[in-house]
Scaffold this motif. Structure first.
Motif, short mmCIF file in Angstrom:
data_model
loop_
_atom_site.label_atom_id
_atom_site.label_comp_id
_atom_site.label_asym_id
_atom_site.label_seq_id
_atom_site.Cartn_x
_atom_site.Cartn_y
_atom_site.Cartn_z
N ARG A 74 0.74 -1.17 0.08
CA ARG A 74 0.15 -0.10 0.02
C ARG A 74 0.85 1.28 -0.01
O ARG A 74 0.56 2.11 -0.70
CB ARG A 74 -0.75 -0.02 1.14
N ARG A 76 3.74 1.72 -1.22
CA ARG A 76 4.35 1.75 -2.69
C ARG A 76 3.32 2.39 -3.44
O ARG A 76 3.58 3.28 -4.54
CB ARG A 76 4.92 0.29 -3.15
N CYS A 77 2.11 1.83 -3.64
CA CYS A 77 1.07 2.31 -4.40
C CYS A 77 0.90 3.90 -3.99
O CYS A 77 0.69 4.61 -5.06
CB CYS A 77 -0.15 1.56 -4.02
N ARG A 78 0.80 4.16 -2.72
CA ARG A 78 0.57 5.65 -2.53
C ARG A 78 1.86 6.30 -2.89
O ARG A 78 1.53 7.68 -3.35
CB ARG A 78 0.48 5.74 -1.05
N TRP A 80 3.62 6.22 -5.57
CA TRP A 80 3.39 6.23 -7.12
C TRP A 80 2.64 6.98 -7.29
O TRP A 80 2.70 8.04 -8.10
CB TRP A 80 3.45 5.04 -7.90
N SER A 81 1.41 7.05 -6.69
CA SER A 81 0.19 8.06 -6.82
C SER A 81 0.55 9.30 -6.49
O SER A 81 0.08 10.53 -7.12
CB SER A 81 -1.24 7.35 -6.01
N TYR A 91 -1.91 0.05 -12.16
CA TYR A 91 -1.29 -1.52 -11.66
C TYR A 91 -1.65 -2.43 -12.70
O TYR A 91 -2.73 -2.61 -13.02
CB TYR A 91 -2.09 -1.66 -10.18
N ALA A 105 -4.87 -1.83 -4.14
CA ALA A 105 -4.45 -0.88 -5.27
C ALA A 105 -5.22 0.27 -5.37
O ALA A 105 -4.80 1.34 -5.68
CB ALA A 105 -3.83 -1.64 -6.44
N GLU A 108 -5.80 2.65 -2.79
CA GLU A 108 -4.57 3.77 -2.79
C GLU A 108 -4.50 4.60 -3.67
O GLU A 108 -3.53 5.24 -3.78
CB GLU A 108 -3.25 2.87 -2.52
N LEU A 110 -4.89 3.85 -7.22
CA LEU A 110 -4.31 3.39 -8.65
C LEU A 110 -5.58 3.03 -9.65
O LEU A 110 -6.49 2.76 -9.13
CB LEU A 110 -3.43 2.57 -8.34
N LEU A 323 5.78 -1.90 -8.10
CA LEU A 323 4.61 -2.03 -7.26
C LEU A 323 4.58 -3.05 -6.33
O LEU A 323 4.68 -3.19 -4.99
CB LEU A 323 3.18 -1.60 -7.82
#
Length: 465
Positions: A74, A76-78, A80-81, A91, A105, A108, A110, A323
């Motif tokens: 989570r 990592r998703c945040r 990138w977002s 994703y 994903a 968060e 994506l 991700l």
């Protein structure tokens, strides 16, 4: 030159290992960038994830098992977002597909890419809004295209003239005007394995830019009464560690984008640069932070758009393995240890585990490199050059080609292999009729199964005789 794993292993100790693999000062130490944030080694040497010892996970869920640090994923998703705030980050379901992971994903921030009816079904079952989905693939069936149109996925990435014709007929019949992007083969070859470099000329994906096919495909979509040309898409490869190749690909995309806007008077909204950004599998890998990648890509596109005299379109990217890959490790139990003495007195430990190429085929398929660590205890033994191999009847059944493990590694020990979140479970098989491992997610000090372990009964249920 590629040398088969069973041959040419001669010379002294150093000649058996790759140049990047140094002899560790402390064989128990973890290299943080290879592991999820919640993984650490306790004072007794046992590996923990999210506060839980792997011994407890092995006892409750068995081995082999994929272990997901959900908080790490989570985060990592945040990251990138947030790095691409205002633009879209997708994703890739093909990297790892399950309801829990796709749902996380989306929660968060994506979007999600799918490329088959199966992946689409999982995304919908996970509660992902169809408008947040993109549908990829070089050979989508009519049934898949029809479902994508019917549920109103956010975008369909067209990959051939045949597909455009099918989409037109389906859209006309359904009375729905789907958003279509055209995948452009920009002729830029990323420095990666040839099987995951996807924008050089001689391969199956996309419309070639050099021969005019990309322009013609976009023109057909843009002039169709039943399709909406949403933008252009490109993907140059996977496991990419810098943005230099994107300088050329983005320039070529922007030029085509500007030409189409002028000639079609089309209000295209989106430019997808693809992605496939790298992750660390071993000490030789050093990926860039998402914020650095975002800043570099935005600068490239802004400069290209200024030169072309057009406004900067909405961007989208597809980080891929970056991700989910580092958020998962595979937990194995050692079955046998076999020291193999080679010429000139050099030797290697062959450490056999209870999984193998059925849960991680990437080493055999892509010549991929992985790391490993003793997970169930600390050791004071000297480091020994080891090769972690699987249980399958195949000489190429190798999980980790080269690693230093304690010389006293023994049957019953637990080993952990980091970086197995991407393409390991999704490319898994039942080779030798071995059931696939479960996926265990750890969050807030609790562990739960998100994909169940297959059983022999599952295999027999499909064997109708």
């Amino acid at each position: 030159m590629h040398i088969h794993e069973a041959g040419a292993m001669h010379g002294d100790f150093a000649s058996l290992r790759p140049s990047w693999l140094g002899v560790p000062d402390n064989v128990n130490a973890l290299l943080p960038r290879l592991w999820a944030r919640g993984v650490e080694r306790a004072d007794d040497g046992v590996l923990h994830v999210g506060g839980l010892p792997v011994e407890h996970l092995a006892a409750e869920f068995g081995t082999p098992a994929y272990v997901l640090d959900e908080d790490d994923f989570r985060a990592r998703c945040r990251s990138w977002s947030e790095a691409f705030g205002g633009d879209d980050v997708y994703y890739a379901a093909k990297a790892f597909c399950s309801k829990a992971v796709l749902r996380a994903a989306a929660e968060e921030g994506l979007m999600v890419d799918v490329c088959t009816a199966g992946e689409l079904a999982v995304a919908l079952a996970a509660g992902i809004e169809p408008r947040r989905l993109g549908f990829h693939g070089n050979n989508k069936s009519e049934a898949e295209l029809r479902e994508a149109v019917d549920v109103r996925v956010g975008r369909i990435i067209a990959d051939s003239y045949t597909e455009i014709e099918r989409l037109e007929a389906i859209a006309a019949e359904a009375g729905i005007r789907p958003h279509v992007m055209v995948r452009v083969n920009v002729g830029v070859e990323a420095h990666t394995h040839e099987y995951i470099a996807t924008a050089h000329e001689d391969q199956k994906f996309g419309f070639s830019l050099s021969d005019g096919d990309a322009y013609e495909a976009a023109r057909r979509v843009g002039t169709s009464k039943h399709l909406y040309l949403a933008g252009l898409h490109s993907h140059i490869g996977s496991q990419i560690f810098d943005t230099s190749a994107f300088e050329v690909s983005a320039l070529r995309l922007v030029r085509l984008f500007a030409r189409l806007q002028e000639e079609l008077d089309e209000d295209m909204a989106e430019l997808d640069l693809g992605g496939g950004f790298g992750m660390a599998y071993t000490s030789q890998d050093d990926p860039l932070p998402p914020a650095d990648i975002a800043a570099s890509l935005r600068k490239i596109v802004e400069e290209d758009c200024a030169a072309a005299g057009i406004a900067v379109p909405r961007l989208s990217v597809e980080p891929g393995r970056a991700l989910i890959g580092p958020a998962v490790f595979t937990l194995y139990q050692v079955g046998t240890v076999k020291p193999v003495t080679l010429s000139a007195g050099a030797s290697r430990l062959y450490v056999s585990v209870d999984g193998g190429m059925s849960d991680n085929v990437r080493t055999a398929l892509y010549d991929a490199t992985y790391s490993a660590t003793l997970a169930s205890r600390a050791s004071t033994a000297a480091p020994a050059l080891a090769r972690v191999v699987g249980r399958h009847c195949e000489a190429g059944d190798i999980v980790v080609k080269d690693e230093f493990l304690p010389a006293d590694v023994a049957p019953g020990d637990l080993l952990a292999v980091p970086g197995t979140g991407a393409y390991c479970r999704s490319m898994g098989s039942n080779y030798n009729h071995v059931p696939r491992p479960p996926v265990v997610a750890v969050r807030d000090g609790e562990a739960r199964v998100i994909l169940a372990r297959e059983t022999v009964d599952d295999l027999l249920r499909l064997d109708v005789g």
